[in-house]
Design a protein around this motif. Structure first.
Motif, PDB file in Angstrom:
ATOM      1  N   THR A   1       0.840  -1.204   0.000  1.00  0.00           N
ATOM      2  CA  THR A   1       0.000   0.000   0.000  1.00  0.00           C
ATOM      3  C   THR A   1       0.875   1.255   0.000  1.00  0.00           C
ATOM      4  O   THR A   1       0.620   2.205  -0.756  1.00  0.00           O
ATOM      5  CB  THR A   1      -0.927   0.014   1.241  1.00  0.00           C
ATOM      6  OG1 THR A   1      -1.628  -1.224   1.299  1.00  0.00           O
ATOM      7  CG2 THR A   1      -1.923   1.164   1.170  1.00  0.00           C
TER       8      THR A   1
ATOM      9  N   ASN B   1       2.363   7.069  -6.453  1.00  0.00           N
ATOM     10  CA  ASN B   1       1.175   7.507  -7.189  1.00  0.00           C
ATOM     11  C   ASN B   1       0.796   6.484  -8.272  1.00  0.00           C
ATOM     12  O   ASN B   1       0.641   6.822  -9.450  1.00  0.00           O
ATOM     13  CB  ASN B   1       1.465   8.879  -7.809  1.00  0.00           C
ATOM     14  CG  ASN B   1       0.188   9.602  -8.173  1.00  0.00           C
ATOM     15  OD1 ASN B   1      -0.893   9.221  -7.727  1.00  0.00           O
ATOM     16  ND2 ASN B   1       0.309  10.632  -8.985  1.00  0.00           N
TER      17      ASN B   1
ATOM     18  N   ALA C   1      -5.168   1.632  -1.433  1.00  0.00           N
ATOM     19  CA  ALA C   1      -4.525   2.771  -2.107  1.00  0.00           C
ATOM     20  C   ALA C   1      -5.412   3.358  -3.208  1.00  0.00           C
ATOM     21  O   ALA C   1      -4.995   4.305  -3.892  1.00  0.00           O
ATOM     22  CB  ALA C   1      -3.179   2.324  -2.686  1.00  0.00           C
TER      23      ALA C   1
ATOM     24  N   ARG D   1       1.011   4.234  -2.800  1.00  0.00           N
ATOM     25  CA  ARG D   1       0.688   5.635  -2.469  1.00  0.00           C
ATOM     26  C   ARG D   1       1.865   6.548  -2.793  1.00  0.00           C
ATOM     27  O   ARG D   1       1.704   7.595  -3.429  1.00  0.00           O
ATOM     28  CB  ARG D   1       0.354   5.758  -0.977  1.00  0.00           C
ATOM     29  CG  ARG D   1      -1.004   5.159  -0.651  1.00  0.00           C
ATOM     30  CD  ARG D   1      -1.542   5.695   0.675  1.00  0.00           C
ATOM     31  NE  ARG D   1      -2.900   5.212   0.912  1.00  0.00           N
ATOM     32  CZ  ARG D   1      -3.276   4.533   1.988  1.00  0.00           C
ATOM     33  NH1 ARG D   1      -2.410   4.249   2.949  1.00  0.00           N
ATOM     34  NH2 ARG D   1      -4.529   4.144   2.128  1.00  0.00           N
TER      35      ARG D   1
END
Ligand code: WQD
Length: 324
Positions: free
Chosen positions: A59, A66, A107, A63
């Motif tokens: 996750t 991106n 995410a 994140r």
């Protein structure tokens, strides 16, 4: 925006990363390096070393970078090992896969291209397999690949994600010496090792129901296979998808035909003898390729001689440590 390639330090992953970058995609690699090799990850591509079961680490990577979609290639892939240690395969290929899906949910990532396998067809009548052929997995490895497909189907039906599962036939070749697979257990690795060590190569069965009795397979150039991933990424970026797609050439070659191609490429006959069949081995497996062409606008470009040439050249370059 970038794509996360799990298993990006593997044989297939290393090629997928290169072909995606060549098409302008930003890529991040997540790999535990248990069988992957860090040198396969090109300069400029972040390599996150982590376990597939680590949902939180996955996750975070999604994140931080991106991430907009995942190409999930991280898995164990030895059929015999899966038979002797099935729980290892269910843990890594199924639980690890579920961790990837959970992390995607955490995410907010919806797109996934999943690595699947023609091994799912197993004992189904063939040799040509369309995607609608009922699955008949003959090993825990094949079962884990089928389970991942079924999980994807359920998750997509609930609206959680958009996916394509690519059922690979038999990839061969390498685009660079460091990308060649030297430790694997596929027939070309066994064959090149035999040539190198002067051992006699064993043809595992000559009494199958094929044109010369030896096993028939749909060998596909690794560059074509990697390009199929790029086509899949492009497709699910623009469509709501939920399909399995064969990735092969649509053409099968027997072991004896493959040995003749190797003779022509290496310039030397390959000493061989017929040995016992492998347990549960399929006579033939060839891809029906219409769905890949229709959905992805992709088809294989290279033939058997191209693959053997590529595989042999890069095999020797890696063995001898010389650039090509
Ligand atoms: C090809 C042909 C054999 C070895 C592959 C992968 C496997 C898995 C599923 C992973 C067959 C013959 C082989 C030998 C031989 N997936 N052969 N002598 O059977 O399609 O399995 O897909 O990612 O790991 O290997 O491919 O390369 O094992 O065999 O004659 O010593 O070569 O009978 O016809 P297969 P393969």
């Amino acid at each position: 925006m970038s794509w996360l390639v799990t298993g990006g330090a593997g044989y297939i992953g290393g090629h997928v990363v290169r072909r995606m970058r060549a098409q302008g995609y930003q890529v991040v690699v997540y790999d535990d390096l248990s069988t992957g090799v860090a040198d396969r990850v090109p300069e400029g591509v972040p390599l996150c070393v982590g376990n597939l079961l680590d949902r939180d680490a996955l996750t975070d990577v999604m994140r931080i970078h991106n991430v907009t979609g995942v190409v999930n290639l991280a898995a164990r892939k030895s059929v015999p090992e899966s038979t002797s240690d099935p729980m290892l395969y269910h843990r890594d290929n199924v639980s690890g896969f579920i961790a990837v899906l959970d992390a995607m949910k955490d995410a907010g990532v919806r797109h996934i291209v999943q690595s699947s396998s023609a091994a799912i067809y197993g004992g189904a009548p063939g040799p040509v397999h369309a995607e609608i052929t009922p699955a008949d997995p003959l090993s825990p490895y094949a079962t884990t690949k089928l389970m991942a497909e079924l999980i994807l189907k359920d998750a997509a039906a609930a609206g959680h994600l958009s996916y394509l599962a690519l059922r690979y036939f038999n990839p061969v070749g390498a685009l660079a010496p460091e990308l060649a697979e030297v430790g694997g257990a596929n027939v070309f690795t066994i064959l090149f090792n035999a040539i190198d060590s002067g051992e006699v190569f064993g043809v595992t069965g000559d009494d199958f129901d094929t044109r010369d009795g030896s096993g028939l397979r749909d060998y596909i150039h690794i560059e074509d296979l990697a390009d199929a991933h790029v086509a899949a990424v492009e497709y699910i970026s623009g469509h709501e998808a939920g399909d399995v797609v064969n990735i092969g050439t649509g053409r099968g070659y027997t072991v004896f035909e493959m040995l003749e191609a190797v003779r022509q490429v290496t310039g030397q006959p390959v000493p061989h003898k017929v040995v016992d069949r492998r347990p549960g081995d399929a006579a033939g497996a060839v891809a029906a390729v219409e769905r890949a062409e229709r959905l992805l606008g992709w088809r294989a470009r290279y033939d058997l001689m191209d693959m053997v040439d590529s595989a042999w050249t890069m095999w020797r370059a890696q063995r001898d440590g010389v650039p090509v």
